[in-house]
Design a protein around this motif. Structure first.
Motif, PDB file in Angstrom:
ATOM      1  N   ASP A 165       0.847  -1.192   0.000  1.00 37.75           N
ATOM      2  CA  ASP A 165       0.000   0.000   0.000  1.00 37.75           C
ATOM      3  C   ASP A 165       0.883   1.243   0.000  1.00 37.75           C
ATOM      4  O   ASP A 165       1.367   1.678   1.049  1.00 37.75           O
ATOM      5  N   SER A 166       1.085   1.827  -1.173  1.00 36.26           N
ATOM      6  CA  SER A 166       2.008   2.958  -1.285  1.00 36.26           C
ATOM      7  C   SER A 166       1.528   4.173  -0.498  1.00 36.26           C
ATOM      8  O   SER A 166       2.351   4.932   0.040  1.00 36.26           O
ATOM      9  N   SER A 167       0.216   4.370  -0.407  1.00 34.67           N
ATOM     10  CA  SER A 167      -0.295   5.508   0.362  1.00 34.67           C
ATOM     11  C   SER A 167       0.015   5.357   1.847  1.00 34.67           C
ATOM     12  O   SER A 167       0.447   6.305   2.510  1.00 34.67           O
ATOM     13  N   VAL A 168      -0.191   4.153   2.374  1.00 40.01           N
ATOM     14  CA  VAL A 168       0.106   3.897   3.781  1.00 40.01           C
ATOM     15  C   VAL A 168       1.609   4.020   4.039  1.00 40.01           C
ATOM     16  O   VAL A 168       2.044   4.678   4.990  1.00 40.01           O
ATOM     17  N   ILE A 169       2.412   3.389   3.192  1.00 42.53           N
ATOM     18  CA  ILE A 169       3.863   3.386   3.405  1.00 42.53           C
ATOM     19  C   ILE A 169       4.438   4.799   3.335  1.00 42.53           C
ATOM     20  O   ILE A 169       5.242   5.204   4.185  1.00 42.53           O
ATOM     21  N   THR A 170       4.002   5.585   2.337  1.00 39.40           N
ATOM     22  CA  THR A 170       4.551   6.934   2.208  1.00 39.40           C
ATOM     23  C   THR A 170       4.021   7.857   3.299  1.00 39.40           C
ATOM     24  O   THR A 170       4.737   8.759   3.752  1.00 39.40           O
TER      25      THR A 170
END
Length: 202
Positions: A91-96
C-alpha cells in the motif's frame, strides 16, 4: 557458436553450482529442516484457528513477502478457500504516509500495531538480519501478542532475539539467501495447504 563457447557459460554454470550447493547445505542441516517444519506447523495451526499471517521485507524481500502472501491468499497447488495473509509492502499511500509523518523505520511497525491481533503471525524477511524497519515490525508484533518469525541469512543478527522462530539460510550472499527463502516458503505453503484442505484425488 556452440553453447560451450559462450563467454557467459562459465559464469552461468558457477552461479547454478552455488545455488545448488547452498540448497544442498540447507537440506543437509537437520536443524534447518526442523525449523522449516516448525514454521509450517505454526502457520497451519494459527490459520486453522482463524488468525492471519502478516509479512514484511525490503527490496527483493518485499517481493518475497508479496509472493508468499499470494500463495496463501490465492492458492498454491490446487483450488481451495483463501487463507488470510497480507504483505505489508503493497500500500504505497500507507507506506509513504507513515514514512513522511513518522519515519521510514516505522513503515511496517505501524501497520503491525494497527492490524495484528493476539495469535496472528508476523513474518519479517531480512537477508542481513538487521533491517531497522523489519526489526521494529517484530518488536511491535510482540507488543500485540503476535508470534514472530524471521527469515534471515546465516547470521540472524538483530532479528534473531525478537523471533520466536528463525529460518536462517546457510549463506551470507543476498541472492542465494533469497533463493533459499523462497524454496522454504514454497515448501511451507504446500504443507499448510495440504494439511488444511483436501487435495484433489486424495
Amino acid at each position: 557458436m556452440s553453447h560451450d563457447a559462450s563467454p557467459f557459460a562459465p559464469q552461468i554454470r558457477d552461479y547454478y553450482t552455488l545455488s545448488r550447493d547452498t540448497l544442498d547445505k540447507a537440506l543437509a542441516s537437520p536443524d534447518f529442516v526442523a525449523r522449516t517444519e516448525a514454521i509450517a506447523r505454526l502457520w497451519t495451526e494459527r490459520l486453522a484457528a482463524g488468525h492471519k499471517i502478516l509479512i514484511c521485507g525490503n527490496g527483493g524481500s518485499a517481493g518475497d513477502a508479496q509472493h508468499i502472501a499470494g500463495e496463501l491468499l490465492c492458492r498454491f497447488r490446487f483450488d481451495r478457500a483463501p487463507l488470510p495473509a497480507l504483505a505489508l509492502t503493497v500500500d504505497s499511500s500507507v507506506i509513504t504516509a507513515i514514512g513522511n509523518d513518522y519515519a521510514y523505520d516505522q513503515i511496517f511497525a505501524r501497520q503491525v500495531l494497527g492490524l495484528a491481533t493476539p495469535g496472528d503471525v508476523v513474518v519479517g524477511i531480512s537477508t542481513s538480519g538487521r533491517s531497522p524497519n523489519v526489526v521494529k515490525a517484530l518488536e511491535a508484533a510482540r507488543t500485540r501478542g503476535a508470534t514472530t518469525v524471521a527469515f534471515t541469512g546465516e547470521d540472524p543478527r538483530d532479528l534473531g532475539p525478537l523471533a520466536d522462530f528463525v529460518l536462517n539460510a546457510p549463506s551470507a550472499s543476498t541472492p542465494l539467501i533469497q533463493q533459499v527463502h523462497m524454496t522454504a516458503a514454497h515448501i511451507i505453503c504446500e504443507l499448510v495447504e495440504a494439511t488444511l484442505f483436501q487435495p484433489p484425488g486424495a
